[in-house]
Design an enzyme around this catalytic site. Structure first.
Site, PDB file in Angstrom:
ATOM      1  N   GLN A 145       0.854  -1.237  -0.268  1.00  0.00           N
ATOM      2  CA  GLN A 145       0.092  -0.067   0.099  1.00  0.00           C
ATOM      3  C   GLN A 145       1.346   1.222  -0.447  1.00  0.00           C
ATOM      4  O   GLN A 145       1.705   1.242  -0.740  1.00  0.00           O
ATOM      5  CB  GLN A 145      -0.838   0.507   1.365  1.00  0.00           C
ATOM      6  CG  GLN A 145      -1.282  -1.646   1.018  1.00  0.00           C
ATOM      7  CD  GLN A 145      -2.661  -1.482   1.905  1.00  0.00           C
ATOM      8  OE1 GLN A 145      -4.105  -0.558   2.555  1.00  0.00           O
ATOM      9  NE2 GLN A 145      -3.240  -2.706   2.544  1.00  0.00           N
ATOM     10  N   TYR A 146       0.222   2.056   1.040  1.00  0.00           N
ATOM     11  CA  TYR A 146       1.619   3.268   1.184  1.00  0.00           C
ATOM     12  C   TYR A 146       2.561   3.210   1.568  1.00  0.00           C
ATOM     13  O   TYR A 146       2.297   2.890   2.651  1.00  0.00           O
ATOM     14  CB  TYR A 146       0.362   4.194   1.171  1.00  0.00           C
ATOM     15  CG  TYR A 146      -0.390   5.274   0.000  1.00  0.00           C
ATOM     16  CD1 TYR A 146       0.292   5.960  -0.862  1.00  0.00           C
ATOM     17  CD2 TYR A 146      -1.551   5.385  -0.096  1.00  0.00           C
ATOM     18  CE1 TYR A 146      -0.631   6.025  -1.895  1.00  0.00           C
ATOM     19  CE2 TYR A 146      -2.883   5.715  -0.789  1.00  0.00           C
ATOM     20  CZ  TYR A 146      -1.773   6.346  -1.738  1.00  0.00           C
ATOM     21  OH  TYR A 146      -2.929   7.002  -2.719  1.00  0.00           O
ATOM     22  N   THR A 147       3.971   4.016   1.177  1.00  0.00           N
ATOM     23  CA  THR A 147       4.609   4.410   1.923  1.00  0.00           C
ATOM     24  C   THR A 147       5.335   5.497   1.915  1.00  0.00           C
ATOM     25  O   THR A 147       5.398   5.455   0.830  1.00  0.00           O
ATOM     26  CB  THR A 147       5.944   3.092   1.759  1.00  0.00           C
ATOM     27  OG1 THR A 147       5.248   1.777   1.854  1.00  0.00           O
ATOM     28  CG2 THR A 147       7.023   3.294   2.652  1.00  0.00           C
ATOM     29  N   TYR A 148       6.127   5.935   2.928  1.00  0.00           N
ATOM     30  CA  TYR A 148       6.929   7.438   2.952  1.00  0.00           C
ATOM     31  C   TYR A 148       7.935   7.100   2.307  1.00  0.00           C
ATOM     32  O   TYR A 148       9.060   5.701   2.703  1.00  0.00           O
ATOM     33  CB  TYR A 148       7.039   7.824   3.963  1.00  0.00           C
ATOM     34  CG  TYR A 148       7.698   8.582   3.752  1.00  0.00           C
ATOM     35  CD1 TYR A 148       7.722   9.809   3.714  1.00  0.00           C
ATOM     36  CD2 TYR A 148       8.370   8.706   5.061  1.00  0.00           C
ATOM     37  CE1 TYR A 148       8.702  10.936   3.594  1.00  0.00           C
ATOM     38  CE2 TYR A 148      10.348   9.474   4.928  1.00  0.00           C
ATOM     39  CZ  TYR A 148      10.323  10.358   4.579  1.00  0.00           C
ATOM     40  OH  TYR A 148      10.887  12.301   4.622  1.00  0.00           O
ATOM     41  N   CYS A 187       0.981   1.437   5.201  1.00  0.00           N
ATOM     42  CA  CYS A 187       1.092   0.301   5.186  1.00  0.00           C
ATOM     43  C   CYS A 187      -0.784  -0.338   5.193  1.00  0.00           C
ATOM     44  O   CYS A 187      -1.802  -1.422   5.025  1.00  0.00           O
ATOM     45  CB  CYS A 187       1.496  -0.836   5.472  1.00  0.00           C
ATOM     46  SG  CYS A 187       2.941  -0.789   4.929  1.00  0.00           S
ATOM     47  N   ILE A 211       8.524  -3.729   3.899  1.00  0.00           N
ATOM     48  CA  ILE A 211       8.715  -5.056   2.879  1.00  0.00           C
ATOM     49  C   ILE A 211       7.626  -4.891   1.772  1.00  0.00           C
ATOM     50  O   ILE A 211       6.672  -4.775   1.690  1.00  0.00           O
ATOM     51  CB  ILE A 211       9.678  -6.091   2.842  1.00  0.00           C
ATOM     52  CG1 ILE A 211      10.095  -6.139   3.866  1.00  0.00           C
ATOM     53  CG2 ILE A 211       8.967  -7.122   2.267  1.00  0.00           C
ATOM     54  CD1 ILE A 211      10.249  -7.481   4.655  1.00  0.00           C
ATOM     55  N   ILE A 258      13.550  -3.373   0.216  1.00  0.00           N
ATOM     56  CA  ILE A 258      12.940  -2.868   1.231  1.00  0.00           C
ATOM     57  C   ILE A 258      13.565  -1.651   1.525  1.00  0.00           C
ATOM     58  O   ILE A 258      14.269  -0.572   1.100  1.00  0.00           O
ATOM     59  CB  ILE A 258      13.635  -3.655   2.724  1.00  0.00           C
ATOM     60  CG1 ILE A 258      15.058  -3.963   2.670  1.00  0.00           C
ATOM     61  CG2 ILE A 258      13.278  -5.501   1.996  1.00  0.00           C
ATOM     62  CD1 ILE A 258      16.179  -4.632   3.735  1.00  0.00           C
TER      63      ILE A 258
END
Length: 217
Positions: free
Chosen positions: A72-75, A180, A150, A163
């Site tokens: 999903q979304y990650t920074y 996430c 990950i 990662i």
């Protein structure tokens, strides 16, 4: 042989995506060695293939990039070690589940070098650490924060993406997304946990633990 590349300056997401896809194609064609790329990005959000629009709570804060990785979304941003993993699963067993477990173990082994115990939790992607210094959760369990994300993609059985480990990012930057898709847990970093660890030390730990995590069965 696995080539290790370490970028000393911030790498734009567009440049990184183009480069790793090209490298993955070259690996699949037998024209290049496998590669681990260590880098940092300027502040940005990425949306995986399962990202939900409502989880982007501050869409104007940083650039947002749609990606081809799972999740999903990650920074991503300065102070976070991003590790792009271009490995050939044609030579490593063609077992996606085993590959993800090895990535998880790799992170956990690297964290162990700093006396941090990382955990894998069912239903929660990434690596987590317990926070007994924080109030208990509503269910009475020890609080936990996420320290590593990950997300991978395979093409012709060659991996790309990878990662990210929070070394010393600005944790407030995570506030623009629901990381996430999980709302009930926080995000932490090595420095937030009280460890004055630098990026070079994390890189050494990653290189040392890679051969263990990816040793043949």
């Amino acid at each position: 042989m696995v080539e290790w590349i370490n970028s000393d300056t911030l790498v734009s997401y567009e440049e990184a995506a183009e480069s790793m896809e090209a490298r993955a194609e070259a690996i699949a064609a037998g024209e290049a060695e496998e590669c681990i790329w260590l880098l940092e990005h300027p502040p940005l959000y990425t949306a995986g293939t399962s990202a939900k629009q409502e989880d982007l709570t501050d869409p104007d804060r940083f650039p947002v990039f749609a990606t081809k990785r799972g999740g999903q979304y990650t920074y991503h941003g300065p102070g976070q070690r991003v590790v792009y993993v271009m490995l050939d699963l044609n030579k490593r067993g063609k077992d996606v589940r085993d590959f993800v477990k090895r990535l998880e173990r790799w992170v956990i082994l690297a964290l162990e070098e700093f006396n941090i115990t990382g955990h894998i939790r069912d239903g929660r992607v990434g690596v987590w650490v317990e926070r007994p210094d924080k109030p208990l959760m509503l269910n009475g369990q020890v609080s936990e924060d996420k320290i590593a994300a990950i997300g991978i993609r395979l093409r012709k059985w060659v991996s790309f993406h990878g990662i990210s480990i929070n070394v010393e990012p600005d944790l407030d930057h995570f506030d623009g997304i629901v990381p996430c898709g999980i709302t009930e847990f926080g995000v932490t970093s090595l420095v937030d946990l009280g460890l004055p660890v630098g990026m070079d030390e994390v890189d050494v730990a990653l290189k040392r633990s890679f051969e263990i995590a990816f040793a043949p069965n």
